[in-house]
Design an enzyme around this catalytic site. Structure first.
Site, PDB file in Angstrom:
ATOM      1  N   VAL A   1       0.706  -1.095   0.300  1.00 25.04           N
ATOM      2  CA  VAL A   1       0.453  -0.173  -0.488  1.00 25.04           C
ATOM      3  C   VAL A   1       0.538   1.446  -0.228  1.00 25.04           C
ATOM      4  O   VAL A   1       0.768   2.330   0.235  1.00 25.04           O
ATOM      5  CB  VAL A   1      -1.001  -0.067   1.465  1.00 25.04           C
ATOM      6  CG1 VAL A   1      -1.796  -1.144   1.272  1.00 25.04           C
ATOM      7  CG2 VAL A   1      -0.112   0.038   2.546  1.00 25.04           C
TER       8      VAL A   1
ATOM      9  N   HIS B   1      -4.527  -4.273  -2.553  1.00 21.31           N
ATOM     10  CA  HIS B   1      -4.885  -4.042  -0.841  1.00 21.31           C
ATOM     11  C   HIS B   1      -4.948  -2.489  -1.258  1.00 21.31           C
ATOM     12  O   HIS B   1      -4.717  -2.335   0.153  1.00 21.31           O
ATOM     13  CB  HIS B   1      -4.330  -4.201  -0.166  1.00 21.31           C
ATOM     14  CG  HIS B   1      -3.718  -6.038  -0.245  1.00 21.31           C
ATOM     15  ND1 HIS B   1      -2.994  -7.178   0.420  1.00 21.31           N
ATOM     16  CD2 HIS B   1      -4.628  -7.303  -0.710  1.00 21.31           C
ATOM     17  CE1 HIS B   1      -3.409  -8.265   0.671  1.00 21.31           C
ATOM     18  NE2 HIS B   1      -3.934  -8.634  -0.191  1.00 21.31           N
TER      19      HIS B   1
ATOM     20  N   CYS C   1     -20.611   7.429   3.304  1.00 27.96           N
ATOM     21  CA  CYS C   1     -21.941   8.699   2.910  1.00 27.96           C
ATOM     22  C   CYS C   1     -21.814   8.509   1.613  1.00 27.96           C
ATOM     23  O   CYS C   1     -21.094   9.297   0.819  1.00 27.96           O
ATOM     24  CB  CYS C   1     -21.525  10.162   3.935  1.00 27.96           C
ATOM     25  SG  CYS C   1     -19.867  11.057   3.156  1.00 27.96           S
TER      26      CYS C   1
ATOM     27  N   CYS D   1     -14.592  12.915   7.637  1.00 26.90           N
ATOM     28  CA  CYS D   1     -15.204  13.099   6.317  1.00 26.90           C
ATOM     29  C   CYS D   1     -15.064  14.825   6.132  1.00 26.90           C
ATOM     30  O   CYS D   1     -15.316  15.989   6.365  1.00 26.90           O
ATOM     31  CB  CYS D   1     -15.746  12.466   5.838  1.00 26.90           C
ATOM     32  SG  CYS D   1     -17.396  12.268   4.670  1.00 26.90           S
TER      33      CYS D   1
ATOM     34  N   GLY E   1       8.711 -11.272  -3.016  1.00 31.25           N
ATOM     35  CA  GLY E   1       8.856 -10.852  -1.808  1.00 31.25           C
ATOM     36  C   GLY E   1       7.634 -10.593  -0.984  1.00 31.25           C
ATOM     37  O   GLY E   1       7.199 -10.095  -0.159  1.00 31.25           O
TER      38      GLY E   1
ATOM     39  N   SER F   1       5.059 -13.329   1.091  1.00 29.59           N
ATOM     40  CA  SER F   1       4.650 -15.039   2.008  1.00 29.59           C
ATOM     41  C   SER F   1       3.718 -15.685   1.033  1.00 29.59           C
ATOM     42  O   SER F   1       3.546 -17.101   1.403  1.00 29.59           O
ATOM     43  CB  SER F   1       4.628 -15.172   3.554  1.00 29.59           C
ATOM     44  OG  SER F   1       3.847 -14.231   3.487  1.00 29.59           O
TER      45      SER F   1
ATOM     46  N   PRO G   1      14.166 -15.153  -0.367  1.00 28.68           N
ATOM     47  CA  PRO G   1      15.224 -14.722   0.380  1.00 28.68           C
ATOM     48  C   PRO G   1      14.562 -15.947   1.309  1.00 28.68           C
ATOM     49  O   PRO G   1      16.492 -16.809   1.474  1.00 28.68           O
ATOM     50  CB  PRO G   1      15.784 -13.710   1.188  1.00 28.68           C
ATOM     51  CG  PRO G   1      14.632 -12.423   1.115  1.00 28.68           C
ATOM     52  CD  PRO G   1      14.137 -12.928  -0.057  1.00 28.68           C
ATOM     53  N   GLU G   2      13.713 -16.423   1.828  1.00 30.96           N
ATOM     54  CA  GLU G   2      13.802 -17.234   2.436  1.00 30.96           C
ATOM     55  C   GLU G   2      12.549 -17.925   1.917  1.00 30.96           C
ATOM     56  O   GLU G   2      11.354 -17.764   1.966  1.00 30.96           O
ATOM     57  CB  GLU G   2      12.983 -16.132   3.396  1.00 30.96           C
ATOM     58  CG  GLU G   2      13.951 -16.391   4.926  1.00 30.96           C
ATOM     59  CD  GLU G   2      13.396 -15.417   6.151  1.00 30.96           C
ATOM     60  OE1 GLU G   2      12.806 -16.228   6.880  1.00 30.96           O
ATOM     61  OE2 GLU G   2      14.239 -14.450   6.307  1.00 30.96           O
TER      62      GLU G   2
HETATM   63  P1  OAD Z   1       5.127 -10.687   4.424  1.00 31.15           P
HETATM   64  O1  OAD Z   1       5.140 -10.017   5.797  1.00 31.15           O
HETATM   65  O2  OAD Z   1       3.781 -12.086   5.018  1.00 31.15           O
HETATM   66  O3  OAD Z   1       5.881 -11.653   3.707  1.00 31.15           O
HETATM   67  C1  OAD Z   1       7.334 -10.800   3.173  1.00 31.15           C
HETATM   68  C2  OAD Z   1       8.105 -11.637   2.364  1.00 31.15           C
HETATM   69  O4  OAD Z   1       9.087 -10.683   2.043  1.00 31.15           O
HETATM   70  C3  OAD Z   1       8.587 -12.703   3.668  1.00 31.15           C
HETATM   71  O5  OAD Z   1       8.693 -14.327   2.338  1.00 31.15           O
HETATM   72  C4  OAD Z   1      10.106 -12.528   3.189  1.00 31.15           C
HETATM   73  O6  OAD Z   1      11.185 -14.372   3.043  1.00 31.15           O
HETATM   74  C5  OAD Z   1      10.112 -11.740   2.057  1.00 31.15           C
HETATM   75  N1  OAD Z   1      11.402 -10.914   1.856  1.00 31.15           N
HETATM   76  C6  OAD Z   1      12.024 -10.163   3.222  1.00 31.15           C
HETATM   77  N2  OAD Z   1      13.004  -9.264   2.300  1.00 31.15           N
HETATM   78  C7  OAD Z   1      12.862  -9.624   1.489  1.00 31.15           C
HETATM   79  C8  OAD Z   1      13.477  -9.113   0.372  1.00 31.15           C
HETATM   80  N3  OAD Z   1      14.950  -8.293   0.164  1.00 31.15           N
HETATM   81  N4  OAD Z   1      13.666  -9.177  -0.998  1.00 31.15           N
HETATM   82  C9  OAD Z   1      12.827 -10.283  -1.050  1.00 31.15           C
HETATM   83  N5  OAD Z   1      11.342 -10.833  -0.836  1.00 31.15           N
HETATM   84  C10 OAD Z   1      11.943 -10.209   1.141  1.00 31.15           C
HETATM   85  O7  OAD Z   1       4.072  -9.431   3.234  1.00 31.15           O
HETATM   86  P2  OAD Z   1       3.130  -9.958   2.022  1.00 31.15           P
HETATM   87  O8  OAD Z   1       3.282 -11.542   1.776  1.00 31.15           O
HETATM   88  O9  OAD Z   1       3.379  -9.072   1.128  1.00 31.15           O
HETATM   89  O10 OAD Z   1      -1.939  -7.282   4.094  1.00 31.15           O
HETATM   90  O11 OAD Z   1       2.234 -10.467   3.034  1.00 31.15           O
HETATM   91  C11 OAD Z   1       0.735 -10.322   2.768  1.00 31.15           C
HETATM   92  C12 OAD Z   1      -0.527  -9.495   3.383  1.00 31.15           C
HETATM   93  O12 OAD Z   1      -0.653  -9.252   4.390  1.00 31.15           O
HETATM   94  C13 OAD Z   1       0.284  -7.693   3.405  1.00 31.15           C
HETATM   95  O13 OAD Z   1      -0.651  -7.539   1.880  1.00 31.15           O
HETATM   96  C14 OAD Z   1      -0.519  -7.405   4.555  1.00 31.15           C
HETATM   97  C15 OAD Z   1      -0.648  -8.572   5.076  1.00 31.15           C
HETATM   98  O14 OAD Z   1      -1.030  -8.517   6.399  1.00 31.15           O
HETATM   99  C16 OAD Z   1      -2.860  -6.427   4.642  1.00 31.15           C
HETATM  100  O15 OAD Z   1      -2.914  -5.632   5.824  1.00 31.15           O
HETATM  101  C17 OAD Z   1      -4.428  -6.607   4.567  1.00 31.15           C
END
Ligand code: OAD
Length: 257
Positions: free
Chosen positions: A106, A122, A134, A155, A194, A196, A221-222
């Site tokens: 976001v 999102h 409203c 608002c 990037g 999960s 990376p993981e």
């Molecule tokens: P996450 O925090 O779940 O996952 C981030 C991922 O990025 C992990 O798998 C890390 O291993 C990886 N990571 C970390 N550093 C990195 C790097 N330098 N390069 C590449 N990858 C890297 O974040 P999201 O998958 O985006 O939603 O999470 C999905 C949604 O869950 C978000 O949009 C948010 C969250 O709760 C809401 O708030 C509705």
């Protein structure tokens, strides 16, 4: 790292032959810009519970607490800059005839790097929405003021409470984003970078693209849930791997091997 080099070469080779490329990004893409991810040791969800911050119920219970966190996030993002991963993707958005970027982020760092037509699954930190929905107000409007002049904001049309224009757990994604995602899975190459891969429906897009015939890869990376579902896993940070893939792609274009 030989495995990593091999993965980069394979990804560049696939991209070199593709005219349609779709990319799904998550919080990991912004990590190198100093924006915390959600999961993992230092992630937001290690300090807060999603049900206290990212649900309509949490907001109804304590709008000031929820706004405090979003205000903090807006401050951090306003001070952050796009990193090498955002920049490579912005260049690819101009390079490939059919390029689509779907993001769960976001922060709008993709847009600030110059990627046009980003599909925000999102929502955005920079959009606000009337909590009362409203009839006078637009569905969402932009407000990039940092700090906000009033917290929680009210608002401008009905003076009721305003919420962040983001999608929370338990809420539907914007209709136009779902339509764009349905188009994006019809592609030659689909990359998940990037993320999960645990939050639906975004988490299911890679498998859907693969089922429709796309060649798929994950950069993380993981390597997690998506690595097992993808044709290729690149176990590296996005800001390191993407510039390497881009350099390799240039060599492919020049007839390198
Ligand atoms: P996450 O925090 O779940 O996952 C981030 C991922 O990025 C992990 O798998 C890390 O291993 C990886 N990571 C970390 N550093 C990195 C790097 N330098 N390069 C590449 N990858 C890297 O974040 P999201 O998958 O985006 O939603 O999470 C999905 C949604 O869950 C978000 O949009 C948010 C969250 O709760 C809401 O708030 C509705």
């Amino acid at each position: 790292m030989e495995g990593m080099e091999e993965a980069v070469r394979e990804l560049a080779r696939r991209l070199a032959g593709a005219s349609s490329v779709s990319v799904l990004t998550g919080a990991g893409v912004s990590a190198a810009s100093g924006i915390a991810t959600f999961r993992g040791e230092d992630g937001t969800w290690s300090r807060f519970r999603p049900e206290d911050l990212a649900t309509p119920e949490a907001f109804a219970r304590d709008p000031s607490f929820v706004w405090g966190w979003y205000e903090d996030r807006r401050r951090q993002v306003a001070a952050a800059r796009p990193n090498a991963a955002h920049e490579v993707l912005a260049r690819w958005s101009r390079r490939f005839p059919h390029f689509r970027l779907l993001t769960q982020n976001v922060d709008e760092l993709h847009e600030r790097a110059g990627t046009g037509g980003v599909v925000r699954l999102h929502g955005s930190l920079w959009e606000l929405q009337c909590w009362e929905a409203c009839p006078q107000s637009p569905l969402r409007w932009r407000d990039e003021t940092v700090p906000l002049t009033e917290l929680p904001p009210s608002c401008p049309w009905c003076r009721g409470l305003v919420r962040p224009g983001v999608v929370w757990f338990g809420e539907a994604l914007p209709e136009e984003a779902l339509l764009a995602a349905a188009e994006a899975v019809q592609t030659e190459v689909f990359l998940a970078i990037g993320t999960s891969g645990v939050v639906q429906p975004a988490a299911g897009l890679l498998a859907e693209a693969r089922a429709r015939g796309a060649w798929t890869a994950e950069i993380n990376p993981e390597p997690g849930a998506l690595a097992a579902a993808a044709d290729l896993s690149v176990p590296a940070a996005a800001e390191d791997a993407l510039p390497e893939v881009e350099a390799r792609l240039a060599a492919e274009g020049a007839g390198g091997c």
